[in-house]
Design a protein around this motif. Structure first.
Motif, PDB file in Angstrom:
ATOM      1  N   ILE A  28      -0.299   3.327   0.281  1.00  0.00           N
ATOM      2  CA  ILE A  28       0.319   2.483   1.302  1.00  0.00           C
ATOM      3  C   ILE A  28      -0.712   1.544   1.898  1.00  0.00           C
ATOM      4  O   ILE A  28      -1.765   1.989   2.351  1.00  0.00           O
ATOM      5  CB  ILE A  28       0.958   3.339   2.403  1.00  0.00           C
ATOM      6  CG1 ILE A  28       2.072   4.224   1.814  1.00  0.00           C
ATOM      7  CG2 ILE A  28       1.531   2.444   3.503  1.00  0.00           C
ATOM      8  CD1 ILE A  28       2.637   5.228   2.804  1.00  0.00           C
ATOM      9  N   PHE A  29      -0.403   0.259   1.892  1.00  0.00           N
ATOM     10  CA  PHE A  29      -1.260  -0.718   2.549  1.00  0.00           C
ATOM     11  C   PHE A  29      -0.855  -0.893   4.003  1.00  0.00           C
ATOM     12  O   PHE A  29      -1.690  -0.908   4.900  1.00  0.00           O
ATOM     13  CB  PHE A  29      -1.219  -2.061   1.827  1.00  0.00           C
ATOM     14  CG  PHE A  29      -2.018  -3.136   2.501  1.00  0.00           C
ATOM     15  CD1 PHE A  29      -1.397  -4.104   3.282  1.00  0.00           C
ATOM     16  CD2 PHE A  29      -3.396  -3.176   2.367  1.00  0.00           C
ATOM     17  CE1 PHE A  29      -2.136  -5.092   3.916  1.00  0.00           C
ATOM     18  CE2 PHE A  29      -4.155  -4.152   3.003  1.00  0.00           C
ATOM     19  CZ  PHE A  29      -3.514  -5.107   3.774  1.00  0.00           C
ATOM     20  N   SER A  30       0.446  -1.041   4.217  1.00  0.00           N
ATOM     21  CA  SER A  30       0.953  -1.180   5.580  1.00  0.00           C
ATOM     22  C   SER A  30       2.395  -0.703   5.621  1.00  0.00           C
ATOM     23  O   SER A  30       3.104  -0.728   4.612  1.00  0.00           O
ATOM     24  CB  SER A  30       0.864  -2.622   6.067  1.00  0.00           C
ATOM     25  OG  SER A  30       1.698  -3.465   5.295  1.00  0.00           O
ATOM     26  N   ILE A  31       2.809  -0.222   6.784  1.00  0.00           N
ATOM     27  CA  ILE A  31       4.185   0.221   6.984  1.00  0.00           C
ATOM     28  C   ILE A  31       4.862  -0.719   7.952  1.00  0.00           C
ATOM     29  O   ILE A  31       4.307  -1.056   9.002  1.00  0.00           O
ATOM     30  CB  ILE A  31       4.231   1.663   7.495  1.00  0.00           C
ATOM     31  CG1 ILE A  31       3.749   2.621   6.400  1.00  0.00           C
ATOM     32  CG2 ILE A  31       5.645   2.043   7.941  1.00  0.00           C
ATOM     33  CD1 ILE A  31       3.715   4.076   6.826  1.00  0.00           C
ATOM     34  N   ASN A  32       6.074  -1.130   7.615  1.00  0.00           N
ATOM     35  CA  ASN A  32       6.864  -1.978   8.488  1.00  0.00           C
ATOM     36  C   ASN A  32       7.795  -1.086   9.309  1.00  0.00           C
ATOM     37  O   ASN A  32       7.441  -0.603  10.368  1.00  0.00           O
ATOM     38  CB  ASN A  32       7.637  -3.002   7.665  1.00  0.00           C
ATOM     39  CG  ASN A  32       8.414  -3.959   8.538  1.00  0.00           C
ATOM     40  OD1 ASN A  32       8.146  -4.062   9.739  1.00  0.00           O
ATOM     41  ND2 ASN A  32       9.366  -4.645   7.972  1.00  0.00           N
ATOM     42  N   PRO A  53       6.899  -2.749  13.736  1.00  0.00           N
ATOM     43  CA  PRO A  53       5.628  -3.134  14.347  1.00  0.00           C
ATOM     44  C   PRO A  53       5.848  -3.919  15.633  1.00  0.00           C
ATOM     45  O   PRO A  53       6.833  -4.635  15.779  1.00  0.00           O
ATOM     46  CB  PRO A  53       4.978  -4.009  13.267  1.00  0.00           C
ATOM     47  CG  PRO A  53       5.530  -3.497  12.007  1.00  0.00           C
ATOM     48  CD  PRO A  53       6.951  -3.119  12.325  1.00  0.00           C
ATOM     49  N   ASN A  73       0.867   5.613  13.734  1.00  0.00           N
ATOM     50  CA  ASN A  73       0.510   4.744  12.610  1.00  0.00           C
ATOM     51  C   ASN A  73      -0.696   5.268  11.836  1.00  0.00           C
ATOM     52  O   ASN A  73      -0.779   5.098  10.616  1.00  0.00           O
ATOM     53  CB  ASN A  73       0.253   3.328  13.106  1.00  0.00           C
ATOM     54  CG  ASN A  73       1.515   2.655  13.597  1.00  0.00           C
ATOM     55  OD1 ASN A  73       2.593   2.802  13.018  1.00  0.00           O
ATOM     56  ND2 ASN A  73       1.400   1.913  14.692  1.00  0.00           N
ATOM     57  N   SER A  76       0.733   7.674   9.524  1.00  0.00           N
ATOM     58  CA  SER A  76       1.914   7.219   8.777  1.00  0.00           C
ATOM     59  C   SER A  76       3.076   8.185   8.986  1.00  0.00           C
ATOM     60  O   SER A  76       3.773   8.572   8.040  1.00  0.00           O
ATOM     61  CB  SER A  76       1.594   7.086   7.284  1.00  0.00           C
ATOM     62  OG  SER A  76       0.577   6.143   7.068  1.00  0.00           O
ATOM     63  N   GLY A  99       7.508  -0.920   3.627  1.00  0.00           N
ATOM     64  CA  GLY A  99       6.212  -1.532   3.864  1.00  0.00           C
ATOM     65  C   GLY A  99       5.652  -2.149   2.609  1.00  0.00           C
ATOM     66  O   GLY A  99       6.412  -2.614   1.747  1.00  0.00           O
ATOM     67  N   HIS A 102      -0.479  -1.325  -2.271  1.00  0.00           N
ATOM     68  CA  HIS A 102      -1.470  -2.156  -2.948  1.00  0.00           C
ATOM     69  C   HIS A 102      -2.184  -1.340  -4.004  1.00  0.00           C
ATOM     70  O   HIS A 102      -2.838  -0.349  -3.696  1.00  0.00           O
ATOM     71  CB  HIS A 102      -2.487  -2.726  -1.960  1.00  0.00           C
ATOM     72  CG  HIS A 102      -3.497  -3.615  -2.615  1.00  0.00           C
ATOM     73  ND1 HIS A 102      -4.785  -3.222  -2.895  1.00  0.00           N
ATOM     74  CD2 HIS A 102      -3.395  -4.886  -3.088  1.00  0.00           C
ATOM     75  CE1 HIS A 102      -5.433  -4.205  -3.479  1.00  0.00           C
ATOM     76  NE2 HIS A 102      -4.620  -5.231  -3.609  1.00  0.00           N
ATOM     77  N   PHE A 106      -0.102  -6.635  -4.271  1.00  0.00           N
ATOM     78  CA  PHE A 106       0.729  -6.135  -3.182  1.00  0.00           C
ATOM     79  C   PHE A 106       2.194  -6.132  -3.627  1.00  0.00           C
ATOM     80  O   PHE A 106       2.679  -7.078  -4.244  1.00  0.00           O
ATOM     81  CB  PHE A 106       0.589  -7.026  -1.944  1.00  0.00           C
ATOM     82  CG  PHE A 106      -0.745  -6.912  -1.271  1.00  0.00           C
ATOM     83  CD1 PHE A 106      -1.713  -7.884  -1.478  1.00  0.00           C
ATOM     84  CD2 PHE A 106      -1.034  -5.846  -0.431  1.00  0.00           C
ATOM     85  CE1 PHE A 106      -2.950  -7.787  -0.850  1.00  0.00           C
ATOM     86  CE2 PHE A 106      -2.258  -5.743   0.192  1.00  0.00           C
ATOM     87  CZ  PHE A 106      -3.229  -6.714  -0.025  1.00  0.00           C
ATOM     88  N   SER A 108       6.196  -4.742  -2.133  1.00  0.00           N
ATOM     89  CA  SER A 108       6.965  -4.101  -1.075  1.00  0.00           C
ATOM     90  C   SER A 108       7.571  -2.800  -1.593  1.00  0.00           C
ATOM     91  O   SER A 108       7.780  -2.639  -2.797  1.00  0.00           O
ATOM     92  CB  SER A 108       8.070  -5.026  -0.573  1.00  0.00           C
ATOM     93  OG  SER A 108       8.977  -5.317  -1.613  1.00  0.00           O
TER      94      SER A 108
END
Length: 122
Positions: A28-32, A53, A73, A76, A99, A102, A106, A108
């Motif tokens: 996971i790179f980022s979570i929305n 976010p 966060n 996660s 999210g 990567h 990248f 989704s």
């Protein structure tokens, strides 16, 4: 690959409380969004609470004042604190996470957990 695992369901008496947890793991790179849904027997799945976010939080009208969603966060992880539970809240509760991952690029993602059963009964 992203995995989403819920925990914390069980049997509780009317008026009682439960706390559900949902942890996402993987590349996971980022979570929305991190959301909680539920599906009662014979009914469609419905949104219970959601986070995004920036601290954006929404609740279904039926749980406002009873449920609190929060997220860590760094871990996660999203939580659902459920108070003053009613029999009509009996359902399988699902976590939904979206999210970016990567690896070389990248991409989704969105994933559902396997669900955790909450039964409110005396």
């Amino acid at each position: 690959q992203v995995q989403v695992v819920e925990s914390g369901g069980g049997l509780v008496q009317p008026g009682g409380s439960l706390r559900l947890s949902c942890a996402a793991s993987g590349s996971i790179f980022s979570i929305n969004a991190m959301d909680w849904y539920r599906q009662a027997p014979g009914k469609e799945r419905e949104l219970v609470a959601s986070t995004a976010p920036g601290g954006i939080i929404n609740y279904a009208d039926s749980v406002k004042g009873r449920f609190t969603i929060s997220r860590d966060n760094a871990k996660s992880t999203v939580y659902l604190q459920m108070n003053s539970l009613k029999p009509e809240y009996t359902a399988i509760y699902y976590c939904h996470v979206s999210g970016l991952v990567h690896a070389t690029i990248f991409r989704s993602f969105e994933r559902w957990g396997q669900g955790t059963l909450v039964t409110v009964s005396s």
